[in-house]
Design a protein around this motif. Structure first.
Motif, PDB file in Angstrom:
ATOM      1  N   ALA A   1       4.020 -33.922 -39.029  1.00 46.39           N
ATOM      2  CA  ALA A   1       3.189 -32.638 -38.652  1.00 46.39           C
ATOM      3  C   ALA A   1       4.069 -31.237 -39.697  1.00 46.39           C
ATOM      4  CB  ALA A   1       3.445 -32.996 -37.124  1.00 46.39           C
ATOM      5  N   LEU A   2       4.617 -31.290 -39.537  1.00 45.00           N
ATOM      6  CA  LEU A   2       5.270 -30.457 -39.946  1.00 45.00           C
ATOM      7  C   LEU A   2       5.318 -29.922 -41.666  1.00 45.00           C
ATOM      8  CD1 LEU A   2       7.958 -28.105 -39.824  1.00 45.00           C
ATOM      9  CD2 LEU A   2       9.879 -30.034 -40.556  1.00 45.00           C
ATOM     10  N   LEU A   3       5.449 -31.245 -42.126  1.00 44.48           N
ATOM     11  CA  LEU A   3       4.415 -31.392 -44.313  1.00 44.48           C
ATOM     12  C   LEU A   3       3.456 -30.562 -43.788  1.00 44.48           C
ATOM     13  CD1 LEU A   3       6.727 -34.653 -45.356  1.00 44.48           C
ATOM     14  CD2 LEU A   3       7.108 -31.711 -45.585  1.00 44.48           C
ATOM     15  N   THR A   4       2.644 -30.954 -42.487  1.00 43.25           N
ATOM     16  CA  THR A   4       1.146 -30.963 -42.358  1.00 43.25           C
ATOM     17  C   THR A   4       1.524 -29.040 -42.589  1.00 43.25           C
ATOM     18  OG1 THR A   4       0.147 -32.974 -41.516  1.00 43.25           O
ATOM     19  CG2 THR A   4      -1.076 -30.711 -41.357  1.00 43.25           C
ATOM     20  N   LEU A   5       1.548 -28.625 -42.048  1.00 48.95           N
ATOM     21  CA  LEU A   5       2.116 -26.834 -41.325  1.00 48.95           C
ATOM     22  C   LEU A   5       2.318 -26.546 -42.512  1.00 48.95           C
ATOM     23  CD1 LEU A   5       3.874 -27.503 -37.450  1.00 48.95           C
ATOM     24  CD2 LEU A   5       1.460 -26.888 -38.078  1.00 48.95           C
ATOM     25  N   PHE A   6       3.506 -27.242 -43.366  1.00 52.46           N
ATOM     26  CA  PHE A   6       3.674 -26.685 -44.239  1.00 52.46           C
ATOM     27  C   PHE A   6       3.164 -26.542 -45.031  1.00 52.46           C
ATOM     28  CE2 PHE A   6       8.673 -27.952 -43.931  1.00 52.46           C
ATOM     29  CZ  PHE A   6       8.805 -26.806 -44.006  1.00 52.46           C
ATOM     30  N   ALA A   7       1.965 -27.650 -45.505  1.00 53.88           N
ATOM     31  CA  ALA A   7       0.488 -27.640 -46.430  1.00 53.88           C
ATOM     32  C   ALA A   7      -0.467 -26.165 -46.336  1.00 53.88           C
ATOM     33  CB  ALA A   7      -0.120 -29.365 -46.086  1.00 53.88           C
ATOM     34  N   GLU A   8      -0.600 -26.060 -44.489  1.00 54.65           N
ATOM     35  CA  GLU A   8      -1.566 -24.826 -44.002  1.00 54.65           C
ATOM     36  C   GLU A   8      -0.985 -23.569 -44.734  1.00 54.65           C
ATOM     37  OE1 GLU A   8      -4.254 -23.040 -43.060  1.00 54.65           O
ATOM     38  OE2 GLU A   8      -4.560 -25.382 -43.152  1.00 54.65           O
ATOM     39  N   ALA A   9       0.399 -22.891 -44.194  1.00 54.08           N
ATOM     40  CA  ALA A   9       1.033 -22.241 -45.060  1.00 54.08           C
ATOM     41  C   ALA A   9       0.719 -21.560 -46.500  1.00 54.08           C
ATOM     42  CB  ALA A   9       2.523 -22.282 -44.471  1.00 54.08           C
ATOM     43  N   ARG A  10       0.801 -22.860 -46.965  1.00 57.32           N
ATOM     44  CA  ARG A  10       1.129 -22.951 -48.777  1.00 57.32           C
ATOM     45  C   ARG A  10      -0.370 -22.477 -48.968  1.00 57.32           C
ATOM     46  NH1 ARG A  10      -0.359 -26.688 -52.541  1.00 57.32           N
ATOM     47  NH2 ARG A  10       0.448 -26.410 -53.968  1.00 57.32           N
ATOM     48  N   ALA A  11      -1.113 -23.148 -48.775  1.00 59.92           N
ATOM     49  CA  ALA A  11      -2.671 -23.278 -48.660  1.00 59.92           C
ATOM     50  C   ALA A  11      -3.282 -21.655 -48.740  1.00 59.92           C
ATOM     51  CB  ALA A  11      -3.391 -23.670 -47.781  1.00 59.92           C
ATOM     52  N   ARG A  12      -2.688 -21.278 -47.259  1.00 60.14           N
ATOM     53  CA  ARG A  12      -3.257 -19.973 -47.024  1.00 60.14           C
ATOM     54  C   ARG A  12      -2.519 -18.721 -48.114  1.00 60.14           C
ATOM     55  NH1 ARG A  12      -2.076 -19.632 -40.730  1.00 60.14           N
ATOM     56  NH2 ARG A  12      -3.939 -20.966 -40.185  1.00 60.14           N
ATOM     57  N   MET A  13      -1.339 -18.767 -48.640  1.00 65.07           N
ATOM     58  CA  MET A  13      -0.603 -18.374 -49.411  1.00 65.07           C
ATOM     59  C   MET A  13      -1.423 -18.442 -51.006  1.00 65.07           C
ATOM     60  SD  MET A  13       2.880 -18.685 -51.388  1.00 65.07           S
ATOM     61  CE  MET A  13       2.596 -20.040 -52.122  1.00 65.07           C
TER      62      MET A  13
ATOM     63  N   ILE B   1       1.535 -28.644 -58.223  1.00 62.99           N
ATOM     64  CA  ILE B   1       1.113 -29.871 -57.422  1.00 62.99           C
ATOM     65  C   ILE B   1       2.593 -30.498 -56.999  1.00 62.99           C
ATOM     66  CG2 ILE B   1       1.893 -32.382 -58.660  1.00 62.99           C
ATOM     67  CD1 ILE B   1       0.736 -31.799 -61.567  1.00 62.99           C
ATOM     68  N   VAL B   2       2.446 -31.012 -56.150  1.00 64.41           N
ATOM     69  CA  VAL B   2       3.855 -31.411 -55.547  1.00 64.41           C
ATOM     70  C   VAL B   2       5.015 -32.730 -56.118  1.00 64.41           C
ATOM     71  CG1 VAL B   2       4.697 -31.253 -52.491  1.00 64.41           C
ATOM     72  CG2 VAL B   2       2.965 -29.973 -53.397  1.00 64.41           C
ATOM     73  N   ALA B   3       5.860 -32.413 -56.078  1.00 62.84           N
ATOM     74  CA  ALA B   3       5.763 -34.063 -56.548  1.00 62.84           C
ATOM     75  C   ALA B   3       6.784 -34.529 -55.590  1.00 62.84           C
ATOM     76  CB  ALA B   3       6.063 -33.776 -58.143  1.00 62.84           C
ATOM     77  N   ASP B   4       7.149 -33.629 -54.846  1.00 59.22           N
ATOM     78  CA  ASP B   4       8.054 -34.584 -53.103  1.00 59.22           C
ATOM     79  C   ASP B   4       8.095 -33.717 -52.363  1.00 59.22           C
ATOM     80  OD1 ASP B   4       9.953 -36.678 -52.799  1.00 59.22           O
ATOM     81  OD2 ASP B   4      12.103 -35.430 -53.950  1.00 59.22           O
ATOM     82  N   ALA B   5       8.968 -33.640 -51.263  1.00 58.07           N
ATOM     83  CA  ALA B   5       9.243 -33.193 -50.117  1.00 58.07           C
ATOM     84  C   ALA B   5      10.203 -33.500 -49.041  1.00 58.07           C
ATOM     85  CB  ALA B   5       7.615 -33.085 -49.062  1.00 58.07           C
ATOM     86  N   ALA B   6      11.023 -32.932 -48.854  1.00 57.32           N
ATOM     87  CA  ALA B   6      11.439 -33.673 -48.376  1.00 57.32           C
ATOM     88  C   ALA B   6      12.050 -32.322 -47.204  1.00 57.32           C
ATOM     89  CB  ALA B   6      13.673 -33.001 -48.883  1.00 57.32           C
ATOM     90  N   VAL B   7      12.609 -33.149 -46.206  1.00 57.76           N
ATOM     91  CA  VAL B   7      12.333 -32.248 -44.489  1.00 57.76           C
ATOM     92  C   VAL B   7      13.901 -31.799 -44.269  1.00 57.76           C
ATOM     93  CG1 VAL B   7      11.819 -32.091 -41.676  1.00 57.76           C
ATOM     94  CG2 VAL B   7       9.878 -32.514 -43.420  1.00 57.76           C
TER      95      VAL B   7
END
Length: 79
Positions: free
Chosen positions: A35-47, A63-69
């Motif tokens: 869910a946190l990564l989904t929230l980051f994706a939403e914030a990124r889309a807004r930016m 391109i988002v190649a990798d993500a870490a929490v």
């Protein structure tokens, strides 16, 4: 896998508020990592919308190649 370390800038040029819903919270009453990564994706889309970087509207591909929490002192604020 080695830990990823990112040095944060002293000043951020964009901010937004993304609501957290009950479905984002897992059974342990923590914000779920997916869910946190989904929230980051939403914030990124807004930016990207603010800087007018829509699909096909720029010569630059993102391109988002990798993500870490990694959580450290995460504080959630109720609005």
């Amino acid at each position: 896998m080695a830990r990823v370390t990112i040095e944060l800038p002293s000043r951020f040029v964009f901010s937004t508020q993304v609501p957290i819903y009950t479905s984002h919270i897992n059974q342990s009453r923590h914000l779920d990592s997916v869910a946190l990564l989904t929230l980051f994706a939403e914030a990124r889309a807004r930016m990207l919308d603010v800087i007018d970087h829509r699909r096909g509207n720029s010569d630059v591909a993102l391109i988002v190649a990798d993500a870490a929490v990694h959580r450290r002192g995460l504080k959630l604020c109720a609005a």
